[in-house]
Design a protein around this motif. Structure first.
Motif, PDB file in Angstrom:
ATOM      1  N   VAL A 229      36.168 -98.158  23.520  1.00  0.00           N
ATOM      2  CA  VAL A 229      36.576 -99.468  23.988  1.00  0.00           C
ATOM      3  C   VAL A 229      36.078-100.577  23.074  1.00  0.00           C
ATOM      4  CG1 VAL A 229      36.462-101.051  25.949  1.00  0.00           C
ATOM      5  CG2 VAL A 229      36.721 -98.631  26.333  1.00  0.00           C
ATOM      6  N   LEU A 230      35.066-100.338  22.299  1.00  0.00           N
ATOM      7  CA  LEU A 230      34.547-101.379  21.429  1.00  0.00           C
ATOM      8  C   LEU A 230      35.384-101.579  20.168  1.00  0.00           C
ATOM      9  CD1 LEU A 230      30.716-100.919  21.830  1.00  0.00           C
ATOM     10  CD2 LEU A 230      32.221-102.557  22.924  1.00  0.00           C
ATOM     11  N   GLU A 231      36.464-100.878  20.043  1.00  0.00           N
ATOM     12  CA  GLU A 231      37.386-101.067  18.929  1.00  0.00           C
ATOM     13  C   GLU A 231      38.599-101.832  19.421  1.00  0.00           C
ATOM     14  OE1 GLU A 231      36.818-100.129  15.823  1.00  0.00           O
ATOM     15  OE2 GLU A 231      34.903 -99.233  16.346  1.00  0.00           O
ATOM     16  N   LEU A 232      38.967-102.891  18.710  1.00  0.00           N
ATOM     17  CA  LEU A 232      40.137-103.683  19.080  1.00  0.00           C
ATOM     18  C   LEU A 232      41.409-102.839  18.969  1.00  0.00           C
ATOM     19  CD1 LEU A 232      40.875-106.545  19.994  1.00  0.00           C
ATOM     20  CD2 LEU A 232      41.295-107.103  17.611  1.00  0.00           C
ATOM     21  N   ASP A 233      41.404-101.869  18.076  1.00  0.00           N
ATOM     22  CA  ASP A 233      42.562-100.983  17.926  1.00  0.00           C
ATOM     23  C   ASP A 233      42.840-100.204  19.208  1.00  0.00           C
ATOM     24  OD1 ASP A 233      42.886-101.816  15.341  1.00  0.00           O
ATOM     25  OD2 ASP A 233      41.824-100.115  14.469  1.00  0.00           O
ATOM     26  N   PHE A 234      41.803 -99.896  19.973  1.00  0.00           N
ATOM     27  CA  PHE A 234      41.979 -99.211  21.247  1.00  0.00           C
ATOM     28  C   PHE A 234      42.834-100.052  22.189  1.00  0.00           C
ATOM     29  CE2 PHE A 234      40.499 -98.461  25.622  1.00  0.00           C
ATOM     30  CZ  PHE A 234      40.810 -97.121  25.746  1.00  0.00           C
TER      31      PHE A 234
END
Length: 114
Positions: A21-26
């Protein structure tokens, strides 16, 4: 009969792994998943806009376009369900990411104005 058991009647909250969740790509992938079953030229435009998103705030403002697209091809109930799921993940993201604050997103759901 079993109402005294503590786990009966309680809904389970969805938990996400922080590393994902800490990835904007997610979050961008979640937008793509919400419109995956739709074939429309507007989908191509939303896809192009998603590629240029730099922050959760940018994604927040694409929600209304996505809502319109989903409700056009399905119904408002489906659109509300998918947007609610995105809202939950956006909130989780900004609440748990060290680079973003919860103040970046509006506190209430956006309403579509016609």
């Amino acid at each position: 009969m079993f109402s005294w058991l503590p786990w009966i009647g309680k809904s389970k909250r969805v938990q996400y792994h922080d590393t994902q969740v800490l990835e904007l790509d997610f979050l961008v992938d979640e937008f793509h998943a919400a419109m995956a079953d739709i074939q429309d030229p507007i989908r191509v435009r939303i896809h192009a806009a998603l590629l240029s998103c730099q922050s959760p705030k940018d994604l927040w403002f694409l929600r209304s376009k996505l809502f319109g697209l989903i409700s056009k091809h399905h119904c408002e109930s489906v659109a509300n369900t998918r947007i609610a799921r995105l809202d939950q993940k956006l909130r989780f993201f900004v609440n748990h990411h060290p680079d973003y604050s919860a103040d970046e997103l509006p506190s209430k759901p956006m309403m579509l104005m016609h």
